[in-house]
Scaffold this motif. Structure first.
Motif, PDB file in Angstrom:
ATOM      1  N   GLY A 189      63.342 -56.287 106.114  1.00  0.00           N
ATOM      2  CA  GLY A 189      62.341 -55.432 105.120  1.00  0.00           C
ATOM      3  C   GLY A 189      61.236 -56.270 103.784  1.00  0.00           C
ATOM      4  N   SER A 190      62.818 -57.205 103.718  1.00  0.00           N
ATOM      5  CA  SER A 190      61.962 -57.689 102.012  1.00  0.00           C
ATOM      6  C   SER A 190      60.714 -58.375 102.381  1.00  0.00           C
ATOM      7  N   LYS A 191      60.959 -58.581 103.557  1.00  0.00           N
ATOM      8  CA  LYS A 191      59.779 -60.216 103.401  1.00  0.00           C
ATOM      9  C   LYS A 191      58.491 -59.862 104.140  1.00  0.00           C
ATOM     10  N   ILE A 192      59.012 -58.544 104.317  1.00  0.00           N
ATOM     11  CA  ILE A 192      57.115 -57.971 105.793  1.00  0.00           C
ATOM     12  C   ILE A 192      56.481 -57.249 103.653  1.00  0.00           C
ATOM     13  N   MET A 193      56.917 -57.155 102.490  1.00  0.00           N
ATOM     14  CA  MET A 193      56.275 -56.766 101.192  1.00  0.00           C
ATOM     15  C   MET A 193      55.205 -58.334 100.825  1.00  0.00           C
ATOM     16  N   HIS A 194      53.879 -58.181 101.249  1.00  0.00           N
ATOM     17  CA  HIS A 194      53.109 -59.415 100.532  1.00  0.00           C
ATOM     18  C   HIS A 194      51.974 -59.488 100.050  1.00  0.00           C
ATOM     19  N   PRO A 195      51.221 -60.023  99.162  1.00  0.00           N
ATOM     20  CA  PRO A 195      51.929 -60.821  99.154  1.00  0.00           C
ATOM     21  C   PRO A 195      52.943 -60.748  97.518  1.00  0.00           C
ATOM     22  N   TRP A 196      53.941 -61.632  97.591  1.00  0.00           N
ATOM     23  CA  TRP A 196      54.359 -62.032  96.284  1.00  0.00           C
ATOM     24  C   TRP A 196      53.624 -62.907  95.371  1.00  0.00           C
ATOM     25  N   PRO A 197      54.013 -62.443  94.077  1.00  0.00           N
ATOM     26  CA  PRO A 197      53.949 -63.270  93.070  1.00  0.00           C
ATOM     27  C   PRO A 197      53.715 -64.710  93.424  1.00  0.00           C
ATOM     28  N   GLU A 198      54.604 -65.731  94.559  1.00  0.00           N
ATOM     29  CA  GLU A 198      55.245 -66.255  94.252  1.00  0.00           C
ATOM     30  C   GLU A 198      54.250 -67.306  95.308  1.00  0.00           C
ATOM     31  N   GLU A 199      53.777 -66.560  96.195  1.00  0.00           N
ATOM     32  CA  GLU A 199      53.527 -66.399  97.685  1.00  0.00           C
ATOM     33  C   GLU A 199      51.870 -66.415  97.019  1.00  0.00           C
ATOM     34  N   VAL A 200      51.023 -66.366  95.310  1.00  0.00           N
ATOM     35  CA  VAL A 200      49.959 -66.999  95.397  1.00  0.00           C
ATOM     36  C   VAL A 200      49.929 -68.215  94.363  1.00  0.00           C
ATOM     37  N   LEU A 201      51.048 -67.884  93.563  1.00  0.00           N
ATOM     38  CA  LEU A 201      51.427 -69.628  92.396  1.00  0.00           C
ATOM     39  C   LEU A 201      51.316 -69.931  93.169  1.00  0.00           C
ATOM     40  N   VAL A 202      52.520 -70.527  94.494  1.00  0.00           N
ATOM     41  CA  VAL A 202      52.331 -71.879  94.382  1.00  0.00           C
ATOM     42  C   VAL A 202      51.424 -72.291  95.176  1.00  0.00           C
ATOM     43  N   ILE A 228      71.026 -39.801  97.404  1.00  0.00           N
ATOM     44  CA  ILE A 228      71.370 -41.201  97.748  1.00  0.00           C
ATOM     45  C   ILE A 228      71.307 -42.158  96.542  1.00  0.00           C
ATOM     46  N   GLU A 229      71.933 -43.811  96.452  1.00  0.00           N
ATOM     47  CA  GLU A 229      71.898 -44.541  95.657  1.00  0.00           C
ATOM     48  C   GLU A 229      71.480 -45.182  96.173  1.00  0.00           C
ATOM     49  N   ARG A 230      70.369 -46.970  95.460  1.00  0.00           N
ATOM     50  CA  ARG A 230      69.656 -47.678  95.844  1.00  0.00           C
ATOM     51  C   ARG A 230      70.484 -48.582  96.435  1.00  0.00           C
ATOM     52  N   SER A 231      70.072 -49.083  97.110  1.00  0.00           N
ATOM     53  CA  SER A 231      70.944 -50.220  98.268  1.00  0.00           C
ATOM     54  C   SER A 231      69.732 -51.511  98.274  1.00  0.00           C
ATOM     55  N   ALA A 232      69.807 -52.607  98.780  1.00  0.00           N
ATOM     56  CA  ALA A 232      68.609 -53.740  99.395  1.00  0.00           C
ATOM     57  C   ALA A 232      68.995 -54.633 100.386  1.00  0.00           C
ATOM     58  N   SER A 233      67.875 -54.877 101.027  1.00  0.00           N
ATOM     59  CA  SER A 233      68.320 -55.759 102.252  1.00  0.00           C
ATOM     60  C   SER A 233      69.077 -56.887 102.022  1.00  0.00           C
ATOM     61  N   ILE A 234      68.311 -57.449 101.207  1.00  0.00           N
ATOM     62  CA  ILE A 234      70.223 -58.926 100.735  1.00  0.00           C
ATOM     63  C   ILE A 234      70.168 -59.849 102.532  1.00  0.00           C
ATOM     64  N   PRO A 235      69.052 -59.871 102.563  1.00  0.00           N
ATOM     65  CA  PRO A 235      69.078 -61.407 103.945  1.00  0.00           C
ATOM     66  C   PRO A 235      70.303 -62.495 102.752  1.00  0.00           C
ATOM     67  N   MET A 236      70.569 -63.088 104.193  1.00  0.00           N
ATOM     68  CA  MET A 236      71.593 -64.583 103.416  1.00  0.00           C
ATOM     69  C   MET A 236      70.857 -65.408 102.910  1.00  0.00           C
ATOM     70  N   GLU A 237      69.374 -65.819 103.835  1.00  0.00           N
ATOM     71  CA  GLU A 237      68.036 -66.592 102.992  1.00  0.00           C
ATOM     72  C   GLU A 237      67.518 -65.540 101.677  1.00  0.00           C
ATOM     73  N   GLY A 238      67.312 -66.119 100.603  1.00  0.00           N
ATOM     74  CA  GLY A 238      66.053 -65.191  99.733  1.00  0.00           C
ATOM     75  C   GLY A 238      65.027 -65.594 100.715  1.00  0.00           C
ATOM     76  N   LYS A 239      64.064 -65.465  99.571  1.00  0.00           N
ATOM     77  CA  LYS A 239      62.427 -65.691  99.493  1.00  0.00           C
ATOM     78  C   LYS A 239      62.363 -66.948  99.546  1.00  0.00           C
ATOM     79  N   GLY A 240      60.916 -68.102  99.861  1.00  0.00           N
ATOM     80  CA  GLY A 240      60.888 -68.836  99.852  1.00  0.00           C
ATOM     81  C   GLY A 240      59.541 -68.851  99.942  1.00  0.00           C
ATOM     82  N   VAL A 241      58.785 -70.174  99.291  1.00  0.00           N
ATOM     83  CA  VAL A 241      57.144 -70.257  99.992  1.00  0.00           C
ATOM     84  C   VAL A 241      57.432 -71.982  99.562  1.00  0.00           C
ATOM     85  N   TYR A 242      56.612 -72.620 100.464  1.00  0.00           N
ATOM     86  CA  TYR A 242      55.996 -74.320 100.193  1.00  0.00           C
ATOM     87  C   TYR A 242      54.600 -73.920 100.241  1.00  0.00           C
ATOM     88  N   ALA A 243      54.192 -74.815  99.555  1.00  0.00           N
ATOM     89  CA  ALA A 243      52.884 -75.503 100.057  1.00  0.00           C
ATOM     90  C   ALA A 243      52.234 -76.741  99.988  1.00  0.00           C
TER      91      ALA A 243
END
Lengths: 286, 806
Positions: free
Chosen positions: B249-262, B186-201
């Motif tokens: 599923g892609s957004k249950i992973m955390h913290p993404w680097p951006e969620e720390v840096l922003v 089985i090959e790779r695929s991905a969640s590919i939500p319509m909205e990508g990730k994002g963080v605002y602080a």
């Protein structure tokens, strides 16, 4: 995915547009429908210093149907041409092909002339241009000139258009009245660039084919015409199936596909030949 | 009589807002914020020799540039391993910004903040990074060969190795009358939500308080992770999820680097900072899933009953393992589906590659497991010449065997024990829906017209509603408005509707008066998240329990005021009345007024309440010792184990005899997620799931070249199916309630996706007459398989009918 900085020009007349283009030359890009250009800018695959937006230039958005041709202005949207009953009556191939250009939203914005000037071998309209012996009306600082479709395309995304020139209109030649046309393509998803596609014109006399020409999408470096007259001459709806081997052989010999992540060259060659065979059967039996 | 909301196909209340463009997604926030962009590695495996930012420094609008050496303390340390496991022998994680080495194309190296995203990208484009190239390890086969290593100190590229065995497999295999082996991929695929990730602080320097918004599937998780990294007290950090345009599923992973840096940059700069992921970033720096190679050996008897099932698989976990080995563990356990093999042994190796990391994507390891199991079932049927549905039914766990304990450990570390399900009934429904027994005649007719068609089937069981808990807090206002807060997030599931339906029924109030808030740590600090098909089970039951508490309090207050027994009261349409004496009544809002002795006459309700003021007793406090002011209810739901939903899909496909183009003519789904809160929402979940299943079977894949470049990192070349590629989905439901929770519900979120590749492979194989062992499959691949079949490199199925290839 934000464009690099550029200077935006919004000429109101053709002269202003040409003046701006003459000034910036190779550093400039014409913006018409923007359906290919804007994504390239956003991904910084293209970083022109100047963008010359011709959407506000008066007089470029007309469709003219004449005895020998359908003339399409540089700012005519695909959708406008697709829906034009006059253009359809004069040259059905235009609508037949335009229905395969991406999706309705893209056709609402993208321009037919722009897609020809962009000269993507995966575009539908360059192949229509060569099959109809279209003529490009070109303006530049040295005045206007005309380029035959056969002399226009020189390679993928390359044409004989000068950096300071603008295609102001394309005249698609009309076929003789006893000609039937068709267009078919196969894409991985509806509206995607075709894996292979074919445009076809069959001219008949006395109930049999007297001339046959085809051009292709996504399987040739530059759009060009395959003359199938010798293979199909004299064939009728009833006996055209017997010419299938000849058609398939001719197409396979003509196309020069390349492999990419969506299909191998061998597959594309097979597909182009099979689509042509099926399209001939369909068009001749109309 | 109030209409019962639970079980009704109530239209989604959030949709008018969302479909008219009034949703507020991450990028709709923070218009005056600085924006971030990243320099990301263009190489799959390299040492960072030098980073030169000189040219970028005079970029107009630039605010700041940071590399790893600028990061302070925990900000620059390795990101956490969220879910450790004893079998995860060599966990490795990246950092917020790469230090010394990059391990996949897309890994963040330099963090740029500017006045807007344009300027940030301008500056990023001028930063020069020198690399010393290292060999890229791409694909399971190359990783398994281990001639090159992703991480120098991880021999064999093996992050984890796990073996589970139930029964004496070797003996059972040796004694089996028939044996077959299958090699699958089985090959790779991905969640590919319509909205990508994002963080605002937003950092409030006066209050020393950080508020962040993240397009995440877990606001509590992000809050805790960011507080820890930035050294802030938890009380000084809040995380809010705005509308989220899909997660899968892609957004249950955390913290993404951006969620720390922003947020870190917002604190340093004293200015709001925002990062909105663009599509290319999402492809190369979020997460993928699915890639596995599998080897199955199966021993079975003359009837097709599985006596021994021996599975080995090699799982591509990408460059790092921050989410542990949940995905391969699910494959290993959920592979069994509705079946009970006599003995089972499963062994997997989770392998590092120089590619985007792998974390759960809708289905989460199950599509691969189901593919292995269902390919095996089809192979057994073909070998013995028995109907494919019949072979399956002979291996089913029967309803009377429930609860059924497989003797394995599930993803939550608890026993893999099915709670309920009626697989024979599901199969009977599926056969009726698709016309299983009539297909031979249909095929015969199609073949007369030169058409090639096939029928496929796939069955699965899905553990849903994993713990540990979710909670709910209900506050009823004096107006009768009911505020419901639950901490898990919403990314399109219709929680505003489904949870409100539950509360409306439990409280006896109109649906319109119930208002649901999700994913806001200011409203509910204890929560887990929305993933693993768990929201309805976990928060659904939590809101029911909380509502029951609030109801009990309302009835107690009303009983005191009306001087009747609470047992004699009922609530309908927001009105509490005495059963059989409807004139003795009060609105539920009135009990909210009465619940609070501080009763300044702000409104008419408060004035009206004076009539119920009761007798003033100077010896009692205004709020009794065992009471609290206000009409509220709070509770948590924490189950002992997951609840197991199931489903069976069938598809009819047509393959073009010349061009090998594949068309799905029919797609039928039988779905059992226990009691349904809202059948319309369940149906929508199934439709969306099938769309992703079809995408994974026929269109989507991550095309990496040998050097680790992702060749199709855009929507031009990553072929997510359009509506025009997704078949009409025919559904029928079975409702086998779960005995594990008060509402009898099971999860439905991932169901539609799970058997997609198995079903389509089964149908194509049936049409073509030779085995399909790799998915996804494209027309060109099928065309090439036909050529190999003609050359004798691929055997025919035993049952192969008259179909021949060109």
């Amino acid at each position: 995915m934000k464009p690099a900085p550029f200077v935006y020009h919004a000429p109101r007349t053709l002269d202003e547009a040409l003046a701006a283009l003459g000034e910036v030359g190779h550093d400039g890009k014409i913006l018409a429908g923007g359906q290919s250009l804007i994504p390239m800018l956003s991904m910084r695959l293209a970083t022109p210093a100047h963008l010359i937006d011709i959407n506000g230039v008066a007089g470029l958005d007309t469709i003219e149907v004449a005895d020998g041709y359908v003339r399409v202005g540089a700012c005519v949207r695909h959708a406008q041409l697709e829906r034009s009953e006059e253009a359809y009556a004069a040259l059905p191939l235009l609508r037949q092909a335009l229905r395969n250009v991406a999706h309705p939203a893209i056709r609402n914005r993208g321009t037919t002339v722009g897609s020809i000037a962009h000269a993507d071998a995966a575009g539908e309209m360059p192949s229509v241009a060569v099959l109809t012996d279209a003529v490009m009306e070109v303006c530049g600082p040295a005045g206007s000139r005309e380029i035959a479709a056969g002399d226009f395309f020189t390679g993928p995304l390359e044409t004989t258009l000068g950096a300071d020139e603008l295609v102001t209109a394309v005249r698609f030649g009309r076929f003789p009245s006893n000609t039937s046309t068709g267009f078919v393509e196969s894409a991985r998803r509806s509206g995607d660039y075709a894996v292979a596609g074919v445009a076809l014109a069959l001219t008949s006399g006395d109930g049999a084919i007297s001339a046959a020409r085809a051009s292709f999408v996504s399987v040739t470096d530059v759009p060009d015409v395959l003359d199938l007259t010798e293979v199909l001459s004299g064939a009728t709806a009833e006996d055209v199936a017997a010419r299938a081997d000849g058609v398939i052989e001719a197409v396979r010999a003509h196309v020069t596909p390349e492999s990419d992540i969506h299909a191998s060259a061998d597959y594309r060659r097979m597909l182009a030949a099979e689509l042509t065979r099926r399209l001939i059967a369909e068009v001749i039996s109309r | 009589m109030t209409t019962r909301q639970f079980g009704a196909p109530v239209q989604r209340r959030e949709d008018p807002r969302l479909v008219t463009g009034n949703g507020r997604y991450l990028d709709d926030l923070g218009h005056t914020a600085y924006e971030a962009a990243f320099v990301r590695s263009p190489h799959a495996h390299a040492r960072i020799v030098d980073i030169d930012v000189t040219e970028a420094l005079d970029t107009p609008g630039l605010v700041g540039i940071w590399t790893h050496e600028d990061l302070e303390g925990p900000v620059g340390e390795h990101l956490p391993v969220l879910i450790p496991h004893p079998a995860l022998i060599a966990p490795r994680t990246g950092r917020a910004l790469a230090k010394d080495e990059v391990n996949h194309v897309g890994e963040a190296i330099v963090f740029v903040v500017a006045e807007d995203r344009y300027a940030a990208e301008d500056a990023a484009a001028k930063i020069r990074v020198d690399y010393e190239f290292l060999p890229a390890v791409v694909g399971v086969e190359k990783s398994r060969a281990a001639t090159e290593l992703v991480h120098d100190d991880v021999p064999g590229n093996v992050s984890a190795h796990l073996l589970q065995e139930v029964g004496d497999l070797d003996a059972a295999m040796a004694g089996a009358p028939h044996r077959l082996s299958l090699d699958l991929s089985i090959e790779r695929s991905a969640s590919i939500p319509m909205e990508g990730k994002g963080v605002y602080a937003k950092w409030d320097s006066d209050a020393e308080h950080l508020t962040l918004w993240s397009s995440t599937q877990t606001s509590t998780g992000v809050r805790a992770a960011v507080a820890t990294r930035l050294g802030l007290p938890l009380a000084k950090v809040d995380c809010i999820t705005p509308d989220v345009g899909g997660g899968f599923g892609s957004k249950i992973m955390h913290p993404w680097p951006e969620e720390v840096l922003v947020p870190w940059a917002a604190m340093i700069l004293g200015h709001d900072v925002k990062w909105t992921e663009d599509r290319r970033e999402h492809f190369i720096s979020s997460t993928h899933e699915r890639g596995q190679l599998q080897q199955v050996e199966v021993g079975f008897d003359d009837e097709g009953r599985v006596l021994a099932l021996d599975v080995k698989f090699w799982h591509d976990n990408g460059a790092y393992t921050p989410y542990g080995i949940i995905v391969p563990i699910i494959t290993a356990t959920q592979l069994l589906g509705p079946y009970k093999p006599g003995t089972y042994r499963v062994e997997f190796w989770s392998l590092y590659t120089n590619t985007v990391l792998v974390t759960p994507y809708r289905g989460a390891g199950r599509p691969q497991g189901v593919f292995a199991m269902e390919r095996t079932m089809d192979a057994i049927a073909d070998h013995l010449g028995i109907d494919r549905a019949e072979v399956r039914s002979r291996n089913f766990i029967l309803p009377e065997e429930m609860p059924y304990d497989h003797g394995l450990m599930f993803q939550d570390g608890r026993p893999l024990k099915y709670d309920s399900g009626d697989f024979p009934a599901s199969l009977a429904k599926l056969k009726a829906l698709v016309g299983w027994d009539d297909f031979a005649a249909y095929r015969e007719e199609a073949e007369k017209h030169g058409r090639r068609v096939g029928l496929g089937i796939g069955c699965y069981v899905e553990g849903t509603g994993v713990g540990p808990y979710e909670g709910a807090h209900i506050v009823i206002e004096t107006s009768g408005r009911v505020n419901v807060a639950t901490g898990l997030t919403t990314q399109g599931q219709g929680h505003q509707t489904a949870f409100a339906q539950i509360v409306a029924d439990e409280l006896g109030v109109p649906l319109e008066s119930v208002h649901v808030t999700t994913g806001d740590t200011r409203k509910m600090a204890y929560a887990v998240g929305t993933f693993a098909s768990r929201a309805a089970v976990m928060s659904g039951n939590a809101v029911a329990l909380a509502a029951r508490n609030a109801r009990a309090k309302a009835l107690k207050i009303a009983a005191d005021a009306l001087e009747v027994s609470a047992d004699d009261l009922e609530i309908e349409d927001g009105v509490i009345s005495v059963t059989g004496a409807p004139d003795t009544r009060m609105d539920i809002g009135m009990t909210a007024v009465l619940s609070n002795p501080l009763r300044y006459a702000f409104d008419e309700a408060a004035k009206a309440a004076t009539q119920f003021a009761g007798t003033f007793d100077p010896d009692k406090p205004p709020v009794a010792d065992d009471e609290e002011p206000g009409l509220e209810g709070k509770d948590f739901y924490s189950p002992t184990q997951a609840t197991f939903a199931n489903g069976m899909h069938a598809a009819v496909v047509e393959t073009d005899p010349v061009t090998a183009e594949i068309r799905i003519l029919r797609y039928c789904v039988i779905h059992d997620c226990g009691t349904m809160i809202n059948p319309m929402i369940v149906e929508g979940q199934v439709h969306g799931g099938v769309a992703q299943g079809v995408g994974g079977a026929l269109y989507e894949r991550m095309v990496y070249d040998e050097s680790g470049q992702l060749l199709n990192a855009s929507f031009m070349d990553f072929l997510m199916p359009y509506a025009s590629e997704v078949p009409h989905v025919e559904t029928d439901h079975l409702e086998t309630p779960s005995p594990l929770n008060p509402l009898g519900i099971k999860g439905a979120g991932e169901a539609g996706t799970i058997p997609g590749s198995a079903v389509i492979a089964s149908a194509i194989e049936d049409a073509e007459g030779f085995p399909i062992t790799r998915m996804p499959i494209s027309p060109v691949e099928l065309w090439e398989l036909r050529q190999r079949h003609e050359r004798g490199e691929i055997p025919s199925l035993r049952r192969a009918h008259s179909t021949t290839t060109e």
